[in-house]
Design a protein around this motif. Structure first.
Motif, short mmCIF file in Angstrom:
data_model
loop_
_atom_site.label_atom_id
_atom_site.label_comp_id
_atom_site.label_asym_id
_atom_site.label_seq_id
_atom_site.Cartn_x
_atom_site.Cartn_y
_atom_site.Cartn_z
N SER A 301 42.83 -3.63 53.60
CA SER A 301 42.32 -2.55 54.45
C SER A 301 43.31 -2.20 55.55
N MET A 302 43.91 -3.21 56.16
CA MET A 302 44.89 -2.96 57.21
C MET A 302 46.13 -2.25 56.65
N LEU A 303 46.51 -2.59 55.42
CA LEU A 303 47.65 -1.91 54.80
C LEU A 303 47.32 -0.46 54.49
N ARG A 304 46.11 -0.20 54.04
CA ARG A 304 45.67 1.18 53.79
C ARG A 304 45.63 1.98 55.09
N GLU A 305 45.10 1.37 56.14
CA GLU A 305 45.01 2.06 57.44
C GLU A 305 46.38 2.35 58.02
N ALA A 306 47.39 1.58 57.61
CA ALA A 306 48.76 1.82 58.07
C ALA A 306 49.42 2.98 57.33
#
Length: 359
Positions: A301-306
């Motif tokens: 999720s954090m990678l997608r949000e980045a």
């Protein structure tokens, strides 16, 4: 060997006994031996280089088991390679590979299927990234199978080789024998043709297309103490995953057909990434990720949000694959605050296996 429980539904609970055997003891030739093949053993060596694969998702875990290949799925080839070198000899079998038993078993199957009575000298190497979801076993096997086939005059097609590998797919056991393992056919198909492969049941290649040409692929391996091999893998795939796929398989098939394949045709990486992200929460893929704890979801999720276009866990994990236009420095900048590092930096392989003959 252990006896494992399989739960396919609320009222569906059966026992499965892992039956181990010696290489060549159980051979499934699929009736190929009924054909008359004209074999032409070559002089010299055949060298095959096969790309590894990222296995994004099985379509339906209810359609395969350790002694029943299938289940469908999607996956793509990456520029991380296994190799095989094969030379025909008068008799005998010499194998230079750390996992000789799995090759010895396939050679027995192959020889019986085509009626070859000579010998082989085989040398294989894998990409050394084992049990993290990159399919080292299936990649080595398709490389070896292709080299064997080429060395005796190519009596079998790529599809027949994939079928032989799938129905005779084995892993080593702790007592020095082998046992049947899980195989969807995604790995051999992606390795053979390159690009993205969409598989149906019974190891059938439904669709193939180049994928993310020129884009970068980064593999990160989140920390985990949870095993995805052996009986742990069996328990995961044959219980929780089967139940969830029973509920979500129609939706997954719809997403593959109506969104995923059209996006591949357009070369729309962002849309492809959105479909893959949806699948991460559906059916057996959800079971595979939750097996490693919800922390994997947090990382992705954090990678997608980045702003990364494509993020997905490979196979039973824990490897996370990233496909993006961003370069290595940009990715490192994103990963550092999260506490992750790049394990492999590569690209998609859209060419597939290469075969070279040397006299």
């Amino acid at each position: 060997m252990p006896i494992m429980m399989i739960r396919g539904g609320d009222l569906d609970l059966v026992e499965y006994e892992f039956k181990s055997f010696l290489p060549g003891e159980i051979t499934k030739t699929l009736g190929f031996e009924k054909n008359a093949y004209r074999l032409h053993p070559k002089k010299g060596k055949v060298f095959v280089k096969a790309p590894a694969r990222i296995h994004l998702s099985v379509l339906d875990m209810n359609r395969f088991a350790p002694n029943h290949a299938g289940g469908g799925g999607i996956g793509f080839a990456i520029q991380c390679y296994c190799t095989a070198e094969v030379e025909c000899t008068r008799q005998g079998l010499v194998i230079d590979y750390s996992r000789a038993d799995i090759i010895e078993n396939f050679v027995a199957v192959f020889n019986k299927a085509i009626g070859y009575t000579g010998g082989f000298k085989i040398k294989a190497t894998d990409h050394e990234h084992k049990h993290i979801g990159l399919g080292s076993t299936s990649t080595v096997m398709i490389a070896v199978a292709t080299a064997l086939n080429e060395a005796v005059g190519s009596p079998l097609t790529n599809e027949q080789l994939r079928q032989l590998i799938g129905h005779n797919y084995v892993e080593e056991t702790a007592d020095g024998t082998i046992a049947f393992g899980f195989e969807t056919g995604v790995g051999p198909a992606a390795s053979t043709h390159g690009g993205m492969a969409v598989m149906g049941d019974e190891l059938v290649l439904v669709y193939h297309h180049p994928f993310a040409e020129g884009k970068n692929v980064f593999i990160v391996v989140p920390p985990t103490d949870i095993s995805s091999a052996g009986t742990k893998e069996f328990d995961l795939l044959m219980n929780r995953a089967r139940t969830l796929d029973y509920r979500d398989r129609e939706l997954k098939a719809y997403l593959f057909m109506m969104d995923f394949i059209p996006a591949l045709e357009r070369g729309d990486l962002k849309k492809i990434g959105n479909v893959v992200w949806e699948i991460e929460f559906r059916g057996s893929k959800r079971a595979e990720i939750e097996h490693h704890s919800y922390r994997i979801y947090q990382y992705m999720s954090m990678l997608r949000e980045a702003g990364l276009e494509f993020v997905g866990m490979s196979s039973v994990g824990p490897s996370i694959s990233i496909v993006t236009e961003k370069d290595r420095k940009e990715i490192q900048k994103i990963l550092k605050p999260i506490g992750l590092e790049i394990a492999i930096a590569t690209k998609v392989d859209n060419k597939g296996m290469t075969v070279t003959c040397k006299k």
